[in-house]
Design a protein around this motif. Sequence first.
Motif, PDB file in Angstrom:
ATOM      1  N   UNK A 105       0.838  -1.203   0.000  1.00  0.00           N
ATOM      2  CA  UNK A 105       0.000   0.000   0.000  1.00  0.00           C
ATOM      3  C   UNK A 105       0.872   1.250   0.000  1.00  0.00           C
ATOM      4  N   UNK A 106       1.868   1.284   0.870  1.00  0.00           N
ATOM      5  CA  UNK A 106       2.760   2.456   0.927  1.00  0.00           C
ATOM      6  C   UNK A 106       3.479   2.629  -0.411  1.00  0.00           C
ATOM      7  N   UNK A 107       4.000   1.532  -0.939  1.00  0.00           N
ATOM      8  CA  UNK A 107       4.734   1.594  -2.202  1.00  0.00           C
ATOM      9  C   UNK A 107       3.813   2.059  -3.329  1.00  0.00           C
ATOM     10  N   UNK A 156       4.375   5.347  -5.562  1.00  0.00           N
ATOM     11  CA  UNK A 156       4.567   5.242  -7.011  1.00  0.00           C
ATOM     12  C   UNK A 156       3.519   6.077  -7.747  1.00  0.00           C
ATOM     13  N   UNK A 157       2.275   5.975  -7.315  1.00  0.00           N
ATOM     14  CA  UNK A 157       1.197   6.720  -7.976  1.00  0.00           C
ATOM     15  C   UNK A 157       1.407   8.224  -7.846  1.00  0.00           C
ATOM     16  N   UNK A 158       1.683   8.673  -6.632  1.00  0.00           N
ATOM     17  CA  UNK A 158       1.871  10.098  -6.370  1.00  0.00           C
ATOM     18  C   UNK A 158       3.130  10.602  -7.079  1.00  0.00           C
ATOM     19  N   UNK A 218       3.996  -2.135 -15.587  1.00  0.00           N
ATOM     20  CA  UNK A 218       3.975  -3.510 -15.107  1.00  0.00           C
ATOM     21  C   UNK A 218       2.876  -3.776 -14.082  1.00  0.00           C
ATOM     22  N   UNK A 219       2.500  -2.760 -13.305  1.00  0.00           N
ATOM     23  CA  UNK A 219       1.429  -2.974 -12.329  1.00  0.00           C
ATOM     24  C   UNK A 219       0.138  -3.358 -13.039  1.00  0.00           C
ATOM     25  N   UNK A 257      -2.051  -1.914  -7.172  1.00  0.00           N
ATOM     26  CA  UNK A 257      -2.668  -1.088  -8.214  1.00  0.00           C
ATOM     27  C   UNK A 257      -3.679  -0.124  -7.614  1.00  0.00           C
ATOM     28  N   UNK A 258      -4.444  -0.592  -6.626  1.00  0.00           N
ATOM     29  CA  UNK A 258      -5.440   0.263  -5.987  1.00  0.00           C
ATOM     30  C   UNK A 258      -4.762   1.421  -5.269  1.00  0.00           C
ATOM     31  N   UNK A 259      -3.698   1.112  -4.531  1.00  0.00           N
ATOM     32  CA  UNK A 259      -2.966   2.156  -3.815  1.00  0.00           C
ATOM     33  C   UNK A 259      -2.342   3.142  -4.802  1.00  0.00           C
ATOM     34  N   UNK A 260      -1.847   2.604  -5.924  1.00  0.00           N
ATOM     35  CA  UNK A 260      -1.214   3.453  -6.939  1.00  0.00           C
ATOM     36  C   UNK A 260      -2.230   4.455  -7.501  1.00  0.00           C
TER      37      UNK A 260
END
Lengths: 122, 143
Positions: free
Chosen positions: A84-86, A90-92, B103-104, B119-122
């Motif tokens: 979750x942290x990763x 990565x998204x942010x 890749x996710x 993927x959800x967190x991303x």
Amino acid sequence: MPIDWINGLIGGGLIGLAAAIYLLVNGRIMGASGIVGGLVDGSGHHAWKERGALLLGLFFVPAIIALAQGGASTFATSNLAILIIAGLLVGLGTRIANGCTSGHGVCGISRLSLRGIVATVF
Amino acid sequence: MRSLVAFLVGGLFGAGLLISGMTDTRKVQGWLDIFGDWDPTLAFVMGGAIIPMAIAWQLTKGRTALIGGAFTALSDPQVDRRIVIGSVLFGAGWGLSGPCPGPAIASLSFGGLSGLVFATAMIGGMAMAPTANRYLDGSPQTA
């Protein structure tokens, strides 16, 4: 030369070819973070069909290959907190930097950010 | 037509990620493990990808996209605060668990619960980014 390296070169070539086709035919930059992120925050809604289609291909083709070869190795960790942290980072991070480092790399910029990563991880 | 091309491009991209090993987080961690059991595969992936792309950039000069009209204008390549901060955050997350956004998505079908959670967190992180960007520079996001 280990087989992994050859596979890396072939796979990398396919990635580059895909990015080249997207640029030359559709006139767009192929970046997973930009395509997903544009759909998430609304900045890419005008091209949602194209973005969605690309993501479908990105999802289904590996799914079919993985199925054909009886699975594929992937996540080394199953620690949910780390994932979750990763994922959040990565998204942010990719959306603040306007692309992941790999995307920047393929499109030919950003040695500095690669250095930033190495510096961060160690 | 645009969507068909995009679908094929996504498929090629996904196949490339899988074949090159980028969907396997151990490959990424092996790459980052410079002082340990270093795995240089990622350099080959990057090298393999940059070659066709470099040719493509050459071909764009003085032309328009085949069906897309003008090429997407490139954002200012200047190294600014956002590139550095974003890359550091991304690097930390990437080093922690492995996959980047491509890749996710590509490994969602076989990544099990780990892949789904990541993927959800991303996507959550991406949803937070516009706010962070406004804070960082006040300019609208270009993508």
